[in-house]
Write a protein that holds these residues in place. Structure first.
Motif, PDB file in Angstrom:
ATOM      1  N   ARG A 149       2.733  12.713  -2.237  1.00 51.75           N
ATOM      2  CA  ARG A 149       1.395  13.125  -1.784  1.00 51.75           C
ATOM      3  C   ARG A 149       0.339  12.830  -2.840  1.00 51.75           C
ATOM      4  NH1 ARG A 149       1.650  19.009   1.192  1.00 51.75           N
ATOM      5  NH2 ARG A 149       3.295  18.536   2.700  1.00 51.75           N
ATOM      6  N   ARG A 150      -0.873  12.561  -2.420  1.00 46.40           N
ATOM      7  CA  ARG A 150      -2.005  12.429  -3.337  1.00 46.40           C
ATOM      8  C   ARG A 150      -2.623  13.822  -3.458  1.00 46.40           C
ATOM      9  NH1 ARG A 150      -6.834   8.291  -1.709  1.00 46.40           N
ATOM     10  NH2 ARG A 150      -7.218   9.911  -0.176  1.00 46.40           N
ATOM     11  N   PRO A 151      -2.797  14.329  -4.689  1.00 43.17           N
ATOM     12  CA  PRO A 151      -3.305  15.702  -4.809  1.00 43.17           C
ATOM     13  C   PRO A 151      -4.638  15.873  -4.075  1.00 43.17           C
ATOM     14  CG  PRO A 151      -2.661  14.835  -6.962  1.00 43.17           C
ATOM     15  CD  PRO A 151      -2.570  13.694  -5.993  1.00 43.17           C
ATOM     16  N   GLY A 152      -4.758  17.008  -3.390  1.00 41.30           N
ATOM     17  CA  GLY A 152      -6.038  17.342  -2.768  1.00 41.30           C
ATOM     18  C   GLY A 152      -6.236  16.818  -1.360  1.00 41.30           C
ATOM     19  N   ASP A 153      -5.252  16.103  -0.794  1.00 47.82           N
ATOM     20  CA  ASP A 153      -5.414  15.590   0.568  1.00 47.82           C
ATOM     21  C   ASP A 153      -5.039  16.654   1.598  1.00 47.82           C
ATOM     22  OD1 ASP A 153      -6.331  12.995   0.294  1.00 47.82           O
ATOM     23  OD2 ASP A 153      -4.328  12.102   0.226  1.00 47.82           O
ATOM     24  N   PRO A 154      -5.984  17.107   2.441  1.00 48.44           N
ATOM     25  CA  PRO A 154      -5.586  17.994   3.540  1.00 48.44           C
ATOM     26  C   PRO A 154      -4.742  17.229   4.552  1.00 48.44           C
ATOM     27  CG  PRO A 154      -7.991  17.973   3.231  1.00 48.44           C
ATOM     28  CD  PRO A 154      -7.427  16.836   2.433  1.00 48.44           C
ATOM     29  N   VAL A 192       0.854  -1.193   0.000  1.00 45.38           N
ATOM     30  CA  VAL A 192       0.000   0.000   0.000  1.00 45.38           C
ATOM     31  C   VAL A 192       0.886   1.237   0.000  1.00 45.38           C
ATOM     32  CG1 VAL A 192      -1.769   1.253   1.312  1.00 45.38           C
ATOM     33  CG2 VAL A 192      -1.803  -1.237   1.274  1.00 45.38           C
ATOM     34  N   PRO A 193       0.602   2.201  -0.882  1.00 46.17           N
ATOM     35  CA  PRO A 193       1.401   3.436  -0.853  1.00 46.17           C
ATOM     36  C   PRO A 193       0.997   4.308   0.341  1.00 46.17           C
ATOM     37  CG  PRO A 193      -0.352   3.585  -2.510  1.00 46.17           C
ATOM     38  CD  PRO A 193      -0.436   2.207  -1.930  1.00 46.17           C
ATOM     39  N   VAL A 194       1.976   4.955   0.943  1.00 48.88           N
ATOM     40  CA  VAL A 194       1.689   5.976   1.961  1.00 48.88           C
ATOM     41  C   VAL A 194       1.775   7.307   1.231  1.00 48.88           C
ATOM     42  CG1 VAL A 194       2.447   7.043   4.112  1.00 48.88           C
ATOM     43  CG2 VAL A 194       2.670   4.570   3.808  1.00 48.88           C
TER      44      VAL A 194
HETATM   45  N1  UFG Z   1      -4.008   6.878   1.947  1.00 50.75           N
HETATM   46  C1  UFG Z   1      -2.732   6.357   1.724  1.00 50.75           C
HETATM   47  N2  UFG Z   1      -2.632   5.319   0.865  1.00 50.75           N
HETATM   48  C2  UFG Z   1      -3.698   4.769   0.220  1.00 50.75           C
HETATM   49  C3  UFG Z   1      -4.994   5.293   0.477  1.00 50.75           C
HETATM   50  C4  UFG Z   1      -5.092   6.360   1.359  1.00 50.75           C
HETATM   51  O1  UFG Z   1      -1.759   6.839   2.258  1.00 50.75           O
HETATM   52  O2  UFG Z   1      -3.506   3.829  -0.576  1.00 50.75           O
HETATM   53  C5  UFG Z   1      -4.140   7.996   2.907  1.00 50.75           C
HETATM   54  C6  UFG Z   1      -4.767   9.221   2.262  1.00 50.75           C
HETATM   55  O3  UFG Z   1      -3.800  10.031   1.681  1.00 50.75           O
HETATM   56  C7  UFG Z   1      -5.450   9.859   3.477  1.00 50.75           C
HETATM   57  C8  UFG Z   1      -5.821   8.678   4.374  1.00 50.75           C
HETATM   58  O4  UFG Z   1      -5.003   7.600   3.920  1.00 50.75           O
HETATM   59  O5  UFG Z   1      -4.571  10.660   4.158  1.00 50.75           O
HETATM   60  C9  UFG Z   1      -7.274   8.256   4.245  1.00 50.75           C
HETATM   61  O6  UFG Z   1      -7.565   8.109   2.861  1.00 50.75           O
HETATM   62  P1  UFG Z   1      -8.932   7.507   2.329  1.00 50.75           P
HETATM   63  O7  UFG Z   1      -8.820   7.438   0.845  1.00 50.75           O
HETATM   64  O8  UFG Z   1      -9.255   6.255   3.070  1.00 50.75           O
HETATM   65  O9  UFG Z   1     -10.007   8.578   2.768  1.00 50.75           O
HETATM   66  P2  UFG Z   1     -10.048  10.145   2.438  1.00 50.75           P
HETATM   67  O10 UFG Z   1      -9.660  10.842   3.709  1.00 50.75           O
HETATM   68  O11 UFG Z   1      -9.318  10.511   1.220  1.00 50.75           O
HETATM   69  O12 UFG Z   1     -11.566  10.299   2.026  1.00 50.75           O
HETATM   70  C10 UFG Z   1     -12.593  10.482   2.908  1.00 50.75           C
HETATM   71  C11 UFG Z   1     -13.878   9.960   2.263  1.00 50.75           C
HETATM   72  C12 UFG Z   1     -14.239  10.770   1.032  1.00 50.75           C
HETATM   73  C13 UFG Z   1     -14.261  12.225   1.379  1.00 50.75           C
HETATM   74  C14 UFG Z   1     -12.968  12.651   2.010  1.00 50.75           C
HETATM   75  C15 UFG Z   1     -13.034  14.071   2.476  1.00 50.75           C
HETATM   76  O13 UFG Z   1     -13.710   8.601   1.917  1.00 50.75           O
HETATM   77  O14 UFG Z   1     -15.509  10.390   0.584  1.00 50.75           O
HETATM   78  O15 UFG Z   1     -12.699  11.843   3.152  1.00 50.75           O
HETATM   79  O16 UFG Z   1     -11.816  14.692   2.307  1.00 50.75           O
HETATM   80  F1  UFG Z   1     -14.438  12.974   0.273  1.00 50.75           F
END
Ligand code: UFG
Length: 332
Positions: A280-285, A204-206
């Protein structure tokens, strides 16, 4: 007993709420196009295979069943995809949702619980995030959720309906009885991906290790799907009261970093989990943590599974038994 129309009732969160509604003596009517939902996730309830773009089937369903309230889960919900394909998101999450509001008005159904998201806030200015935090969504997915909240508010102001919008933070875990779980294709969420890695040795990527957080990885507020489900029942009860509309966050108020989630999955499963530091994944706070004080105070919501370890345990139990999701089940 209320007959409740559930859009997206065969999906991850919808199916857990359907189970809870049945448990509480209500009659759910599931409406799902089964593109991401699973028929096997909804048992002992009517399931109408249909799309919210189809006004005819919507009308026939509302004419056939004595629907008194609506829960609206059906939506596209991948942030990255919403950036690539905004048209799909505005069509499904806004335009098609308008069909639902119109039929509700026509059939005089005045109660709706809406699945909103922490994505409406965008990059947080303060943590924990309360409902008063400004909404500045940073992607079309969050934008569509926020627009539809505004639609609901306008219809409420025009005395056409009462709504409760629930802004979920990170929904996770699975039905503690083991009947229901999370099965997305493709899977993008952290916890199910880590569990898959524990089961089949994939990595799994971080996404990002240079954030301004104690260990450099993103922090999220994970909330158990059954606790989310209870909140929907409380919202439905609240809507029985006159003029009772509102917007509520749903999280536990505890933030866990990606690395902490990885350690928890290792501990719970007792397996090796390979995580690879990645960009980083674009758009992640960097951090998303909820204040859920409002729903606790106003609706009496109390989470039963607030600890990450329990959340992961329930997910692990389901995935171990269903390594192919709803595809087929391992014999006991
Ligand atoms: N992450 C990883 N590796 C992965 C998947 C996720 O490092 O393979 C990280 C992400 O960058 C994030 C965290 O794990 O920091 C959680 O990621 P998720 O994809 O599980 O969830 P998100 O926080 O991106 O998304 C959730 C909801 C969305 C909603 C979003 C709001 O699932 O529906 O919060 O920002 F839009």
């Amino acid at each position: 007993m209320l007959t409740v129309f559930i859009t997206g009732g065969a999906g991850y969160i919808g199916s857990h709420v359907v189970k809870e509604l049945l448990h509480q003596g209500h009659q759910p009517i599931v409406f799902d196009n089964l593109q991401t939902g699973h028929r096997k996730a909804v048992k002992n309830v009517p399931v109408i295979e249909g799309d919210l773009s189809d006004q005819k089937i919507l009308k026939e369903t509302f004419q056939y069943y004595p629907i008194k309230a609506v829960m609206h889960f059906a939506a596209d919900s991948l942030v990255g995809e919403s950036v690539q394909n905004p048209e799909k998101y505005f069509n499904n999450n806004v335009k098609n949702s308008m069909n639902l509001i119109e039929i509700m008005e026509e059939m005089n159904v005045k109660k709706i619980v809406f699945s909103s998201s922490a994505a409406v806030y965008g990059e947080p200015k303060e943590i924990p995030i309360s409902e008063k935090h400004p909404c500045v969504p940073t992607n079309p997915y969050g934008e569509t959720k926020w627009i539809f909240e505004k639609v609901l508010q306008a219809f409420h102001d025009a005395q056409k309906l009462n709504f409760i919008s629930l802004r979920y933070f990170n929904a996770a875990g699975a039905d503690p009885e083991g009947d229901l779980g999370e099965d997305h294709s493709p899977e993008t969420h952290l916890i199910p991906l880590l569990i898959k890695a524990a089961l089949d040795g994939t990595s799994v990527p971080v996404y990002g290790t240079d954030y301004h957080t104690p260990d450099g990885t993103c922090i999220r507020d994970y909330i158990h799907v059954t606790d989310l489900s209870h909140a929907h029942i409380l919202a439905l009860t609240q809507l029985e009261k006159e003029n009772a509309s509102g917007i509520y966050n749903l999280g536990n108020g505890n933030g866990y970093s990606v690395r902490e989630v990885i350690e928890t999955v290792k501990k719970v499963t007792g397996k090796k989990v390979t995580a690879i530091d990645s960009p980083r994944r674009p758009g992640d706070p960097a951090r998303l943590v909820a204040s859920s004080t409002k729903i606790k105070e106003e609706l009496g919501w109390v989470p039963n599974y607030p600890h990450l370890e329990t959340i992961v345990e329930t997910a692990w139990k389901w995935h171990k038994k269903h390594p192919n999701g709803y595809g087929h089940q391992k014999e006991k």
